[in-house]
Design a protein around this motif. Structure first.
Motif, PDB file in Angstrom:
ATOM      1  N   VAL A 224       0.865  -1.181   0.000  1.00  0.00           N
ATOM      2  CA  VAL A 224       0.000   0.000   0.000  1.00  0.00           C
ATOM      3  C   VAL A 224       0.898   1.226   0.000  1.00  0.00           C
ATOM      4  N   ASP A 225       0.653   2.143  -0.924  1.00  0.00           N
ATOM      5  CA  ASP A 225       1.419   3.390  -0.980  1.00  0.00           C
ATOM      6  C   ASP A 225       0.609   4.473  -0.275  1.00  0.00           C
ATOM      7  N   ALA A 226       1.191   5.004   0.800  1.00  0.00           N
ATOM      8  CA  ALA A 226       0.497   6.051   1.558  1.00  0.00           C
ATOM      9  C   ALA A 226       0.615   7.407   0.872  1.00  0.00           C
ATOM     10  N   GLY A 227       1.396   7.489  -0.193  1.00  0.00           N
ATOM     11  CA  GLY A 227       1.470   8.713  -0.978  1.00  0.00           C
ATOM     12  C   GLY A 227       2.046   9.904  -0.229  1.00  0.00           C
ATOM     13  N   CYS A 228       2.828   9.624   0.794  1.00  0.00           N
ATOM     14  CA  CYS A 228       3.434  10.673   1.625  1.00  0.00           C
ATOM     15  C   CYS A 228       2.399  11.498   2.387  1.00  0.00           C
ATOM     16  N   GLY A 229       1.206  10.919   2.561  1.00  0.00           N
ATOM     17  CA  GLY A 229       0.224  11.551   3.431  1.00  0.00           C
ATOM     18  C   GLY A 229       0.403  11.076   4.863  1.00  0.00           C
ATOM     19  N   LEU A 230      -0.536  11.437   5.738  1.00  0.00           N
ATOM     20  CA  LEU A 230      -0.530  10.876   7.088  1.00  0.00           C
ATOM     21  C   LEU A 230      -0.835   9.376   6.987  1.00  0.00           C
ATOM     22  N   ALA A 231      -0.442   8.633   8.032  1.00  0.00           N
ATOM     23  CA  ALA A 231      -0.392   7.173   7.895  1.00  0.00           C
ATOM     24  C   ALA A 231      -1.705   6.442   8.192  1.00  0.00           C
ATOM     25  N   PHE A 232      -2.608   7.076   8.921  1.00  0.00           N
ATOM     26  CA  PHE A 232      -3.731   6.325   9.494  1.00  0.00           C
ATOM     27  C   PHE A 232      -4.632   5.686   8.448  1.00  0.00           C
ATOM     28  N   GLY A 233      -5.002   6.452   7.425  1.00  0.00           N
ATOM     29  CA  GLY A 233      -5.869   5.901   6.388  1.00  0.00           C
ATOM     30  C   GLY A 233      -5.180   4.791   5.615  1.00  0.00           C
ATOM     31  N   ALA A 234      -3.879   4.940   5.406  1.00  0.00           N
ATOM     32  CA  ALA A 234      -3.126   3.915   4.676  1.00  0.00           C
ATOM     33  C   ALA A 234      -3.063   2.621   5.479  1.00  0.00           C
ATOM     34  N   CYS A 235      -2.863   2.747   6.788  1.00  0.00           N
ATOM     35  CA  CYS A 235      -2.821   1.547   7.632  1.00  0.00           C
ATOM     36  C   CYS A 235      -4.197   0.881   7.678  1.00  0.00           C
ATOM     37  N   ARG A 236      -5.227   1.683   7.713  1.00  0.00           N
ATOM     38  CA  ARG A 236      -6.589   1.134   7.717  1.00  0.00           C
ATOM     39  C   ARG A 236      -6.838   0.355   6.431  1.00  0.00           C
ATOM     40  N   LEU A 237      -6.465   0.949   5.302  1.00  0.00           N
ATOM     41  CA  LEU A 237      -6.628   0.270   4.017  1.00  0.00           C
ATOM     42  C   LEU A 237      -5.812  -1.026   3.985  1.00  0.00           C
ATOM     43  N   ALA A 238      -4.595  -0.944   4.490  1.00  0.00           N
ATOM     44  CA  ALA A 238      -3.703  -2.110   4.453  1.00  0.00           C
ATOM     45  C   ALA A 238      -4.316  -3.285   5.221  1.00  0.00           C
ATOM     46  N   VAL A 239      -4.818  -3.012   6.414  1.00  0.00           N
ATOM     47  CA  VAL A 239      -5.389  -4.094   7.220  1.00  0.00           C
ATOM     48  C   VAL A 239      -6.701  -4.578   6.600  1.00  0.00           C
ATOM     49  N   HIS A 240      -7.473  -3.650   6.083  1.00  0.00           N
ATOM     50  CA  HIS A 240      -8.745  -4.022   5.443  1.00  0.00           C
ATOM     51  C   HIS A 240      -8.496  -4.943   4.249  1.00  0.00           C
ATOM     52  N   GLU A 241      -7.609  -4.550   3.372  1.00  0.00           N
ATOM     53  CA  GLU A 241      -7.286  -5.388   2.201  1.00  0.00           C
ATOM     54  C   GLU A 241      -6.635  -6.692   2.644  1.00  0.00           C
ATOM     55  N   GLY A 242      -5.783  -6.577   3.669  1.00  0.00           N
ATOM     56  CA  GLY A 242      -5.086  -7.758   4.167  1.00  0.00           C
ATOM     57  C   GLY A 242      -6.034  -8.824   4.682  1.00  0.00           C
ATOM     58  N   MET A 243      -7.134  -8.387   5.281  1.00  0.00           N
ATOM     59  CA  MET A 243      -8.094  -9.364   5.817  1.00  0.00           C
ATOM     60  C   MET A 243      -8.702 -10.193   4.701  1.00  0.00           C
ATOM     61  N   ALA A 244      -9.070  -9.543   3.613  1.00  0.00           N
ATOM     62  CA  ALA A 244      -9.674 -10.288   2.497  1.00  0.00           C
ATOM     63  C   ALA A 244      -8.673 -11.299   1.938  1.00  0.00           C
ATOM     64  N   VAL A 245      -7.425 -10.874   1.828  1.00  0.00           N
ATOM     65  CA  VAL A 245      -6.398 -11.766   1.283  1.00  0.00           C
ATOM     66  C   VAL A 245      -6.121 -12.919   2.247  1.00  0.00           C
ATOM     67  N   ALA A 246      -6.026 -12.609   3.536  1.00  0.00           N
ATOM     68  CA  ALA A 246      -5.731 -13.655   4.526  1.00  0.00           C
ATOM     69  C   ALA A 246      -6.895 -14.643   4.638  1.00  0.00           C
ATOM     70  N   ARG A 247      -8.099 -14.174   4.409  1.00  0.00           N
ATOM     71  CA  ARG A 247      -9.242 -15.092   4.438  1.00  0.00           C
ATOM     72  C   ARG A 247      -9.116 -16.102   3.304  1.00  0.00           C
ATOM     73  N   GLU A 248      -8.598 -15.641   2.171  1.00  0.00           N
ATOM     74  CA  GLU A 248      -8.475 -16.530   1.005  1.00  0.00           C
ATOM     75  C   GLU A 248      -7.241 -17.432   1.105  1.00  0.00           C
ATOM     76  N   PHE A 249      -6.112 -16.859   1.584  1.00  0.00           N
ATOM     77  CA  PHE A 249      -4.839 -17.586   1.515  1.00  0.00           C
ATOM     78  C   PHE A 249      -4.320 -18.052   2.878  1.00  0.00           C
ATOM     79  N   GLY A 250      -5.037 -17.731   3.947  1.00  0.00           N
ATOM     80  CA  GLY A 250      -4.603 -18.158   5.271  1.00  0.00           C
ATOM     81  C   GLY A 250      -3.652 -17.188   5.925  1.00  0.00           C
TER      82      GLY A 250
END
Lengths: 337, 337
Positions: B80-106
């Protein structure tokens, strides 16, 4: 001391394990692991373990007929069942299978269940580093350390290991147990009649002690415990990852390795392999790690982790290793050599 | 002290961030993160950061227009590229996307690059715990600690966070920085004219110091540094995982957060999500973690990690939080409220 070549040491160790009941693959993988530790100067995880392992094979704490097997796979998550045998072959299989999965999916987590003492954790990661993977290794062991604020041992000394491959250089090899000191330091202090510093151990009542014998009957303390609970928190994280998450037993459920009798420990190991190609890209990773190494080496006393043990290993490959005469004699006897 | 409801605090923080140039999503995610920290009693990562963040938005160290984006995916590995913005939204996106991937791949590993200060790391993992994932969070920060044997700061204080969900109970929430103490403890000692223990800091020449001001001009020491290099080795592992491996910048390349001027830090965060269902199985995991909790709680002084901060948070949801009058006034001014 007796000087012995690595080839000779491996042969004797393999014979000793086979005579105690290990199947040929288990005997070979275990012998290689113990000799590699010995060659790196890690005597506590080297040939000195052979009498313990052969005793466990003979009294059933380790099952010599076990064949490690991948028993579960979902996507990039794997479980390897060590079958209550010795751990070395199971860890080798876990990392080997993990590499294929991580190559495909960018990452792999693999748990080893129904396992035993796995020796030097970082050594299991070497093939991964050689193939270009960044990898982590975690393990538990029979209960040695209390929880934060606790009085009795629950967690193992729960090592954390990591490898980071480099271009044209040996990989970084990090391997640390989460206890403040190794149990061996208490044994030495007890033998020499010296006291130990506060922060190393608790006695059997959970009280801080400077008496090494009282510490040996109590708990080892987690790293930095004299001033914070961070070491204990990390030990909890490692313990859960290699037990409840993958299906192995807790350290407090396993009998000590320092006694002959006891249960099959059924403890766990876990490995996480990451392909930098899937994230930063391998070329970027390999050039960027060198930037950090250069920055670290600007300070004259910085040594890169793993350098010393690899240098000892090269020396041992040429000159062999020296082990105590009594141990050499014991190994010869166990090998019937 | 000024008492303020969490709702009011969030609104002011969001307005202040928006006025400084953050887009609506960034302002909201950041305000929620700061208020959540404040509510848990973690003032150093709470509203006190607002003036720093707004200054960075105004002087370009953080780009208010950034929209975090998944820029790379291979199998179970994401960037996830935070685009040199503040980190919170990027971390939220990262964990959100990560959950979908981890559900599929363990399992999923997700790196956040071109990032900024991410606040309380473990808070980013809460949605994962709620969905039944075990998760780890790692981050670096501008150089604060030396390598093992080193004289000058290279690594950030490099937190390690973890969540372990439980059945019918709050998840375990572990979050620790790898410095022996937080920088704030040096500031307090300096203000009160007290010395600090050896093992907390080095001076600017890399020598151990008991002078808090000298420490603030030098390096913080890693956890347990008074007796071992284990903390420094763990800091190295975290630093590499969140930089070279994923494509973010090293702590020593980022300007301090404690000065206004400087570069875009472009530091990194990494999250590893694991679905216990893919390994031990969720039912087994959930029943086994309770066995460990029971064993830990046999000792009367053991507290489960996260319990205290969640209890403070519940209290703050009812009663609001108290912040220094000067800070309240400053936030009101920044929010133009």
């Amino acid at each position: 001391m007796t000087r012995i070549t690595l080839k000779q040491a491996s042969e004797w160790a393999e014979q000793a394990l086979a005579r105690a009941g290990a199947n040929p693959e288990m005997a070979r993988a275990t012998a290689q692991g113990l000799v590699m530790a010995e060659a790196q100067g890690l005597a506590s995880h080297g040939l000195s373990r052979l009498p313990q392992y052969t005793t466990h094979l003979r009294n059933g704490r380790a099952f010599g007929g076990a064949v490690p097997t991948v028993t579960k796979r979902k996507g990039a998550a794997l479980v390897v069942d060590a079958g209550c045998g010795l751990a070395f072959g199971a860890c080798r299989l876990a990392v080997h299978e993990g590499m294929a999965v991580a190559r495909e999916f960018g990452v792999c987590v693999v748990g080893v269940i129904n396992s035993h003492h796995c020796g030097v954790v970082v050594d299991h990661l070497r093939p991964a580093a050689k193939a270009g993977f960044v990898a982590l290794g975690l393990a538990n062991s029979p209960a040695a350390m209390p929880a934060a604020g606790g009085l009795h041992p629950i967690f193992g000394t729960n090592p954390i290991a990591a490898v980071f491959p480099r271009r044209d250089a040996n990989p970084l090899m990090i391997d640390l147990s989460l206890s403040e000191v190794a149990r061996g330091k208490l044994m030495v202090a007890a033998k020499e009649g010296r006291s130990i510093p506060l922060g190393w151990a608790l006695d059997a009542q959970g009280q801080p002690t400077t008496d090494p014998k009282a510490g040996m009957g109590g708990s080892m303390l987690p790293v930095g415990a004299a001033s914070s609970s961070k070491g204990a928190m990390l030990a909890l994280v490692v313990e859960l990852l290699v037990t409840a998450v993958i299906g192995a037993q807790f350290g407090f459920e396993a009998s000590s390795f320092f006694v002959n009798e006891g249960n099959q420990p059924r403890i766990g190991q876990a490995f996480v392999l990451i392909d930098p190609e899937a994230l930063a890209g391998s070329a970027s990773y390999l050039s960027r790690i060198e930037v950090l190494m250069s920055e670290m080496l600007q300070d004259p006393d910085v040594r890169l982790p793993g350098a010393r043990r690899l240098s000892l290993e090269r020396q041992a490959q040429e000159q062999g290793v020296e082990i105590p005469d009594a141990l050499a004699e014991q190994i010869r006897r166990l090998a019937n050599a």
